[in-house]
Design an enzyme around this catalytic site. Structure first.
Site, PDB file in Angstrom:
ATOM      1  N   GLY A   1       0.842  -1.186   0.000  1.00 44.14           N
ATOM      2  CA  GLY A   1       0.000   0.000   0.000  1.00 44.14           C
ATOM      3  C   GLY A   1       0.877   1.235   0.000  1.00 44.14           C
ATOM      4  CE  LYS A   2       5.496   4.671  -0.062  1.00 46.32           C
ATOM      5  NZ  LYS A   2       6.486   3.920   0.718  1.00 46.32           N
ATOM      6  N   GLY A   3       0.418   5.860   0.148  1.00 48.45           N
ATOM      7  CA  GLY A   3      -0.470   7.009   0.111  1.00 48.45           C
ATOM      8  C   GLY A   3       0.308   8.298   0.153  1.00 48.45           C
TER       9      GLY A   3
END
Length: 440
Positions: free
Chosen positions: A127-129
């Protein structure tokens, strides 16, 4: 060392692959992740009909984050979160605050995180944000307001068994504490396991802040043993002097390595006699950036990358090592502290220089952060905490297992270290998806 010019590779540098549709994702960083995947998928002989399911992210979230500025005005910032797959467990990855953040960059980083977690044996998808903002342009009150608003917008899509956030470029343990507090207020009880990289007194773990840099330095030390370099007679250049680069510099100094070059986005310094790492670290702690540390050792940041050294650590942004400079590198070990610092075109050049340059690929080299984040998540879930020596021992043993897997696969299949690491990560995700099947 021999040099290879970019024009020499023109006949064999492929165009960006379009075999996997990119959907809402675009940009050079996402295209780079797609090229890497197609290359290793060809090696693994993955059928075309399987590739889209393995590569494309499960979910992309885009939000608007309005906040009151200190002057009374309202500003709206764009925020993103990409969850690559949940086949092996919740997604896991950092949150960056940077002017360059867009959904394509975040998508690529989530994909790389999937291969990284699979390579080192963590039960996570990637995941990444991030938020498109210069965090240094905000006051502390504005930064807190933006951090809390971003987490508030993400609450329907994250959770300890869904997606666990962590720090990245432009964020730190304080912002993680704000994230955790915001989520906990809506949940109605304290949920420390919603984020990692928190302060220790808020459920964080000892050693998390230093974990990525310590992991980079450990793997550099192992690479030195393999290629026969005496650390006390060696030199290092580090591009990027944020948390990863600074900790790497300190750890290398402790091993006797002379750090002769450092840079960030504001300045680069080079001195073949060695730089004062402790003074640099203290200066950045007080001033946040390297600018104005010195006028005597200034150097062009791009030129610094091609100066002679034993170890080169790109620990800043993506695509720093490219077709224009890869043939001019004069290092023996290339340790990728950043995510995606080397373009596919540069990889072709490095493949021709495999006997000259020992590559520690990013999904192995900087895995220390997510490994210790996993330890933090486990400790929060169990409400049982370990001491720092135990954490370091587990970290180094995990990295050692992954290193041996990469070296063995590279030797067995005649692959570069990057292709070997990618193959191991992609295989793990592919097998998990095949075993679980497709619902409904």
């Amino acid at each position: 060392m021999a040099s290879v010019a970019a024009e020499d590779l023109a006949p064999i540098i492929p165009a960006v692959s379009s075999r996997v549709s990119s959907g809402v994702y675009s940009g050079p960083v996402f295209d780079m992740a797609r090229q890497q995947f197609d290359h290793v998928a060809d090696h693994l002989q993955i059928p075309e009909e399987e590739r889209q399911r393995i590569f494309m992210p499960k979910r992309a979230i885009a939000v608007s984050c309005p906040i009151h500025r200190d002057d009374g005005s309202v500003a709206v910032f764009n925020g993103y979160r990409v969850q690559h797959h949940l086949t092996l467990g919740p997604t896991k990855g950092g949150t960056r605050f940077s002017p360059s953040v867009d959904v394509g960059e975040v998508g690529a980083l989530a994909i790389w995180m999937s291969w990284k977690c699979a390579l080192v044996g963590l039960p996570y998808g990637g995941g990444k944000g991030g938020i498109t903002v210069d965090p240094y342009s905000l006051s502390r009150r504005e930064l807190e307001a933006l951090s809390r608003r971003y987490m508030q917008e993400m609450i329907p899509f994250v959770g300890p068994q869904i997606d666990v956030m962590a720090p990245d470029m432009g964020t730190d343990e304080t912002i993680m504490a704000w994230f955790m507090d915001t989520y906990s207020m809506y949940h109605g009880s304290t949920v420390t396991e919603i984020v990692t990289g928190k302060p220790v007194d808020c459920g964080g773990t000892l050693g998390r802040r230093e974990a990525t840099g310590r992991g980079v330095a450990y793997l550099i030390g192992r690479a030195m043993e393999i290629v026969g370099i005496d650390p006390t007679q060696s030199t290092a250049i580090i591009q990027g002097f944020g948390n990863v680069g600074a900790v790497t510099a300190i750890e290398l100094l402790r091993r006797g390595v002379r750090v002769i070059g450092v840079s960030d986005h504001t300045a680069a310094y080079f001195d073949p006699r060695g730089l004062d790492v402790e003074a640099l670290t203290a200066f950045v702690r007080d001033n946040r950036v390297l600018r104005r540390f010195s006028s005597e050792t200034l150097i062009d940041a791009e030129e610094m990358l091609t100066r002679p050294c034993d170890v080169l650590v790109p620990a800043a942004m993506e695509r720093a090592i490219n077709a224009n400079n890869a043939g001019q590198l004069q290092c023996r070990i290339l340790a990728e502290g950043a995510n995606g610092p080397t373009t596919p075109e540069a990889d072709l050049i490095l493949a021709l220089r495999r006997d000259e340059i020992f590559l520690i690929p990013d999904i192995l080299c900087n895995a220390g952060g997510v490994i210790v984040s996993y330890f933090e998540w486990v400790q929060d879930l169990q409400r049982f905490f370990w001491d720092e020596p135990e954490i370091l021992d587990k970290l180094y043993r995990t990295l050692e297992r992954a290193l041996q897997r990469v070296l063995s696969r590279a030797a067995l299949d005649g692959l570069s270290h990057r292709d070997a690491a990618m193959a191991l990560g992609v295989e793990t995700v592919r097998q998990a998806k095949a075993t679980r099947g497709l619902f409904p």
